[in-house]
Design a protein around this motif. Structure first.
Motif, PDB file in Angstrom:
ATOM      1  N   GLU A 220       0.862  -1.172   0.000  1.00  0.00           N
ATOM      2  CA  GLU A 220       0.000   0.000   0.000  1.00  0.00           C
ATOM      3  C   GLU A 220       0.899   1.223   0.000  1.00  0.00           C
ATOM      4  OE1 GLU A 220      -3.063   2.354   2.914  1.00  0.00           O
ATOM      5  OE2 GLU A 220      -3.387   0.190   2.652  1.00  0.00           O
ATOM      6  N   PHE A 221       0.758   2.048  -1.031  1.00  0.00           N
ATOM      7  CA  PHE A 221       1.650   3.195  -1.242  1.00  0.00           C
ATOM      8  C   PHE A 221       0.829   4.463  -1.106  1.00  0.00           C
ATOM      9  CE2 PHE A 221       5.913   3.765  -3.363  1.00  0.00           C
ATOM     10  CZ  PHE A 221       6.020   5.107  -3.088  1.00  0.00           C
ATOM     11  N   GLU A 222       1.172   5.290  -0.124  1.00  0.00           N
ATOM     12  CA  GLU A 222       0.450   6.540   0.111  1.00  0.00           C
ATOM     13  C   GLU A 222       1.409   7.708   0.111  1.00  0.00           C
ATOM     14  OE1 GLU A 222      -1.356   8.388   4.025  1.00  0.00           O
ATOM     15  OE2 GLU A 222      -2.785   6.938   3.173  1.00  0.00           O
ATOM     16  N   GLY A 223       1.089   8.735  -0.669  1.00  0.00           N
ATOM     17  CA  GLY A 223       1.874   9.958  -0.695  1.00  0.00           C
ATOM     18  C   GLY A 223       0.981  11.161  -0.469  1.00  0.00           C
ATOM     19  N   SER A 224       1.414  12.085   0.403  1.00  0.00           N
ATOM     20  CA  SER A 224       0.596  13.248   0.743  1.00  0.00           C
ATOM     21  C   SER A 224       1.445  14.509   0.727  1.00  0.00           C
ATOM     22  CB  SER A 224      -0.045  13.090   2.129  1.00  0.00           C
ATOM     23  OG  SER A 224      -0.880  11.949   2.172  1.00  0.00           O
ATOM     24  N   ILE A 225       0.781  15.628   0.431  1.00  0.00           N
ATOM     25  CA  ILE A 225       1.440  16.935   0.395  1.00  0.00           C
ATOM     26  C   ILE A 225       0.795  17.830   1.444  1.00  0.00           C
ATOM     27  CG2 ILE A 225       1.957  18.957  -1.023  1.00  0.00           C
ATOM     28  CD1 ILE A 225       1.640  17.107  -3.473  1.00  0.00           C
ATOM     29  N   TYR A 226       1.640  18.451   2.281  1.00  0.00           N
ATOM     30  CA  TYR A 226       1.183  19.313   3.361  1.00  0.00           C
ATOM     31  C   TYR A 226       1.806  20.696   3.203  1.00  0.00           C
ATOM     32  CZ  TYR A 226       0.241  14.825   5.731  1.00  0.00           C
ATOM     33  OH  TYR A 226      -0.190  13.557   6.060  1.00  0.00           O
ATOM     34  N   PRO A 227       1.074  21.760   3.499  1.00  0.00           N
ATOM     35  CA  PRO A 227       1.734  23.055   3.693  1.00  0.00           C
ATOM     36  C   PRO A 227       2.667  22.942   4.900  1.00  0.00           C
ATOM     37  CG  PRO A 227      -0.639  23.311   3.442  1.00  0.00           C
ATOM     38  CD  PRO A 227      -0.387  21.853   3.614  1.00  0.00           C
ATOM     39  N   GLU A 228       3.816  23.529   4.809  1.00  0.00           N
ATOM     40  CA  GLU A 228       4.781  23.408   5.916  1.00  0.00           C
ATOM     41  C   GLU A 228       4.163  23.960   7.201  1.00  0.00           C
ATOM     42  OE1 GLU A 228       9.563  23.843   6.390  1.00  0.00           O
ATOM     43  OE2 GLU A 228       8.498  25.558   5.549  1.00  0.00           O
ATOM     44  N   GLY A 229       4.263  23.176   8.271  1.00  0.00           N
ATOM     45  CA  GLY A 229       3.696  23.563   9.557  1.00  0.00           C
ATOM     46  C   GLY A 229       2.275  23.119   9.774  1.00  0.00           C
ATOM     47  N   SER A 230       1.690  22.424   8.778  1.00  0.00           N
ATOM     48  CA  SER A 230       0.303  21.963   8.898  1.00  0.00           C
ATOM     49  C   SER A 230       0.266  20.442   8.938  1.00  0.00           C
ATOM     50  CB  SER A 230      -0.537  22.468   7.717  1.00  0.00           C
ATOM     51  OG  SER A 230      -1.817  21.886   7.738  1.00  0.00           O
ATOM     52  N   ASP A 231      -0.732  19.914   9.637  1.00  0.00           N
ATOM     53  CA  ASP A 231      -0.943  18.475   9.690  1.00  0.00           C
ATOM     54  C   ASP A 231      -2.096  18.022   8.796  1.00  0.00           C
ATOM     55  OD1 ASP A 231       1.107  18.076  11.534  1.00  0.00           O
ATOM     56  OD2 ASP A 231      -0.210  18.487  13.240  1.00  0.00           O
ATOM     57  N   GLU A 232      -2.651  18.952   8.015  1.00  0.00           N
ATOM     58  CA  GLU A 232      -3.757  18.628   7.118  1.00  0.00           C
ATOM     59  C   GLU A 232      -3.249  18.580   5.678  1.00  0.00           C
ATOM     60  OE1 GLU A 232      -6.847  17.789   7.786  1.00  0.00           O
ATOM     61  OE2 GLU A 232      -6.484  17.929   9.950  1.00  0.00           O
ATOM     62  N   PHE A 250      11.042   4.217 -10.299  1.00  0.00           N
ATOM     63  CA  PHE A 250       9.711   4.471 -10.807  1.00  0.00           C
ATOM     64  C   PHE A 250       9.200   5.808 -10.287  1.00  0.00           C
ATOM     65  CE2 PHE A 250       9.415   2.312  -6.790  1.00  0.00           C
ATOM     66  CZ  PHE A 250       8.383   2.938  -6.116  1.00  0.00           C
ATOM     67  N   ASN A 251       8.222   6.344 -11.004  1.00  0.00           N
ATOM     68  CA  ASN A 251       7.577   7.597 -10.610  1.00  0.00           C
ATOM     69  C   ASN A 251       6.318   7.315  -9.808  1.00  0.00           C
ATOM     70  OD1 ASN A 251       9.481   9.185 -11.990  1.00  0.00           O
ATOM     71  ND2 ASN A 251       8.334   9.013 -13.901  1.00  0.00           N
ATOM     72  N   PHE A 252       6.053   8.196  -8.843  1.00  0.00           N
ATOM     73  CA  PHE A 252       4.804   8.149  -8.080  1.00  0.00           C
ATOM     74  C   PHE A 252       4.231   9.562  -8.075  1.00  0.00           C
ATOM     75  CE2 PHE A 252       2.121   8.224  -4.298  1.00  0.00           C
ATOM     76  CZ  PHE A 252       1.416   7.042  -4.443  1.00  0.00           C
ATOM     77  N   PRO A 253       3.391   9.902  -9.074  1.00  0.00           N
ATOM     78  CA  PRO A 253       2.861  11.266  -9.147  1.00  0.00           C
ATOM     79  C   PRO A 253       1.696  11.484  -8.183  1.00  0.00           C
ATOM     80  CG  PRO A 253       2.057   9.956 -10.990  1.00  0.00           C
ATOM     81  CD  PRO A 253       3.009   9.076 -10.233  1.00  0.00           C
ATOM     82  N   VAL A 254       1.643  12.686  -7.615  1.00  0.00           N
ATOM     83  CA  VAL A 254       0.504  13.127  -6.813  1.00  0.00           C
ATOM     84  C   VAL A 254      -0.104  14.322  -7.545  1.00  0.00           C
ATOM     85  CG1 VAL A 254      -0.293  13.971  -4.585  1.00  0.00           C
ATOM     86  CG2 VAL A 254       1.627  12.373  -4.694  1.00  0.00           C
ATOM     87  N   MET A 255      -1.309  14.135  -8.095  1.00  0.00           N
ATOM     88  CA  MET A 255      -1.919  15.165  -8.916  1.00  0.00           C
ATOM     89  C   MET A 255      -2.619  16.218  -8.057  1.00  0.00           C
ATOM     90  SD  MET A 255      -0.828  13.889 -11.637  1.00  0.00           S
ATOM     91  CE  MET A 255      -1.483  15.135 -12.746  1.00  0.00           C
ATOM     92  N   PHE A 256      -2.694  17.447  -8.597  1.00  0.00           N
ATOM     93  CA  PHE A 256      -3.315  18.574  -7.885  1.00  0.00           C
ATOM     94  C   PHE A 256      -4.766  18.778  -8.286  1.00  0.00           C
ATOM     95  CE2 PHE A 256       0.640  21.236  -6.591  1.00  0.00           C
ATOM     96  CZ  PHE A 256       1.153  20.126  -5.954  1.00  0.00           C
ATOM     97  N   GLU A 257      -5.339  17.827  -9.034  1.00  0.00           N
ATOM     98  CA  GLU A 257      -6.761  17.864  -9.399  1.00  0.00           C
ATOM     99  C   GLU A 257      -7.128  19.167 -10.101  1.00  0.00           C
ATOM    100  OE1 GLU A 257      -8.740  17.170  -5.739  1.00  0.00           O
ATOM    101  OE2 GLU A 257      -7.987  15.124  -5.524  1.00  0.00           O
ATOM    102  N   ASP A 258      -6.279  19.565 -11.059  1.00  0.00           N
ATOM    103  CA  ASP A 258      -6.506  20.746 -11.899  1.00  0.00           C
ATOM    104  C   ASP A 258      -6.573  22.044 -11.097  1.00  0.00           C
ATOM    105  OD1 ASP A 258      -6.561  19.209 -14.223  1.00  0.00           O
ATOM    106  OD2 ASP A 258      -8.689  18.784 -13.990  1.00  0.00           O
ATOM    107  N   GLN A 259      -5.934  22.048  -9.935  1.00  0.00           N
ATOM    108  CA  GLN A 259      -5.819  23.283  -9.169  1.00  0.00           C
ATOM    109  C   GLN A 259      -4.452  23.920  -9.435  1.00  0.00           C
ATOM    110  OE1 GLN A 259      -6.634  22.644  -5.030  1.00  0.00           O
ATOM    111  NE2 GLN A 259      -8.528  21.528  -5.419  1.00  0.00           N
TER     112      GLN A 259
END
Length: 337
Positions: A220-232, A250-259
Motif C-alpha cells: 500500500e503506497f500513500e503519498g501526501s502533500i502538506y503546507p509546511e507547519g500543517s498536519d492537514e 519508478f515515478n509516483f505522481p501526486v496530482m493537484f486535481e486541476d488546481q
C-alpha cells in the motif's frame, strides 16, 4: 437567416474529404505459450521461473500460434522488468530504465535470434531465447520479460483512417542462482521530487527506487502533500496492491486535481508498507513563484480562482435584489394606504 446558416454547414460537410475508419472484429489473431523447461522451480505457473548455474547457457522456447486465416508477423524482444507509476510490473521497456543498482539486466544476458517471426495461417512457430547466466555469483532474482507484439501492416489507402489493434503478450522470466540461499531484503529509496506539470496537468512528480534484487509485492503506497507547519494534507494519493520490480526506479505522481500551483513551502510525506516491511519518507520542498506561474500558464485545465468567489457574489447579489424588491413593495403599499 437560420436556413442560410444551416445550408452553408450542410454544404461544408459534403465538401469535406471522406474518412473511412477500419477496425478489426476484436478477435486476437495469435497467442503465445512458454515451453516449461526441466529446471522450472514452480511448475504451477505459465511463465519461466528457473534456476541456473553460474555461467550456464540455456535456451528457452516459446510457441507462437496464429489462429487466423491470414499470415502474420510477430516481433519478439527481451526487456528488463520495470515498474510503472500505477505499481504494475511491465516488460515493454516503455517506462523507466532499470536502476543503476541492477548488475545483470535481463536484456543484456539474453538474445533472440528471430527478432521477427512470420507465422502462416492457422499454424505455429517456435521462438528460441538464449539466456547466459552471470559468470559470478548473483543473489536474489533477475527479472525480465519476453515481449511479443504483432507487427503493424502498412495502410493500403493513405486517404482512409486506419484504426488497428496491435495485440501484445508478455511472458515473465525469473532467474535465480541454483543453490544460492542468500536472503535478500528489499531496499526502497527516495530519489527526487519536482512540482510542475505531469501530462500537462499540475502535480508533484516523485521518484523512488528498489535497489535490491528482490520483487516487492502487496504494497500500500500513500503519498501526501502538506503546507509546511500543517498536519492537514492538501493532496493525497493512495494505491493498493502496488508492486515494485527488482532494481527498478519508478515515478509516483501526486496530482493537484486541476488546481493551481501556489508558491510556498511544503512537505511531502510517503508511507509504504506490506505485511513484512514498512518505509516512511519526508521531504521539504518549495514551489517558487516562477515555477508556479510557468506551470499554471501551460496547464491544460486549471480551476480558476474566479470560481471560488463567483457563487458567493451571485448569492449576495440575489439577496440584495430580494431586499430591494421588499423595500419597493413596502413603500408602494405605504403610499397606497
Amino acid at each position: 437567416m437560420k436556413r442560410k446558416w444551416f445550408l452553408l454547414i450542410f454544404l461544408s460537410l459534403l465538401l469535406l474529404p471522406s474518412l473511412t475508419a477500419q477496425a478489426d472484429d476484436g478477435v486476437v489473431p495469435y497467442s503465445v505459450e512458454a515451453v516449461i523447461p526441466e529446471n522450472q522451480v514452480d511448475q504451477g505457473v505459465t511463465y519461466f521461473d528457473i534456476e541456473m548455474e553460474q555461467g550456464e547457457r540455456q535456451e528457452l522456447e516459446v510457441i507462437v500460434y496464429n489462429s487466423s486465416d491470414e499470415p502474420i508477423t510477430v516481433e519478439a524482444r527481451a526487456n528488463a522488468a520495470a515498474t510503472n507509476s500505477n505499481g504494475l510490473i511491465i516488460y515493454d521497456a516503455a517506462e523507466e530504465k532499470p536502476h543503476e543498482s541492477m548488475l545483470h539486466p535481463f536484456n543484456e544476458i539474453t538474445s533472440i535470434e528471430q527478432g521477427e517471426v512470420e507465422i502462416g495461417p492457422n499454424s505455429q512457430e517456435t521462438v528460441t531465447v538464449t539466456v547466459d547466466a552471470p559468470n559470478e555469483p548473483f543473489d536474489g532474482t533477475i527479472l525480465g520479460g519476453l515481449h511479443f507484439i504483432q507487427k503493424q501492416e502498412a495502410s493500403e489507402s493513405e486517404a482512409s483512417l486506419q484504426i488497428e489493434n496491435r495485440y501484445a503478450y508478455a511472458l515473465a522470466v525469473q532467474i535465480r542462482e541454483a543453490g544460492n540461499d542468500t536472503v535478500v531484503e528489499p531496499v526502497l529509496e527516495f530519489l527526487s521530487l519536482e512540482p510542475g506539470l505531469i501530462n500537462h496537468r499540475t502535480g508533484l512528480q516523485t521518484q523512488f527506487a528498489n535497489t535490491a534484487p528482490k520483487l516487492i509485492g502487496g504494497i500500500e503506497f500513500e503519498g501526501s502533500i502538506y503546507p509546511e507547519g500543517s498536519d492537514e494534507p492538501i493532496h493525497t494519493r493512495t494505491v493498493e496492491d502496488f508492486s515494485i520490480a527488482p532494481n527498478s526506479q519508478f515515478n509516483f505522481p501526486v496530482m493537484f486535481e486541476d488546481q493551481k500551483l501556489e508558491p510556498g513551502d511544503y512537505v511531502f510525506r510517503a508511507f509504504v508498507s506490506n505485511s513484512e516491511h514498512e518505509w516512511t519518507f519526508e521531504e521539504v520542498f518549495e514551489i517558487t513563484a516562477e515555477a508556479a506561474d510557468k506551470a499554471n500558464d501551460e496547464a491544460v485545465e486549471i480551476e480558476e480562482e474566479e470560481n471560488t468567489w463567483m457563487m458567493p457574489a451571485l448569492i449576495a447579489l440575489g439577496a440584495l435584489v430580494v431586499v430591494l424588491l421588499a423595500v419597493v413593495i413596502y413603500l408602494l403599499l405605504g403610499r397606497r394606504k
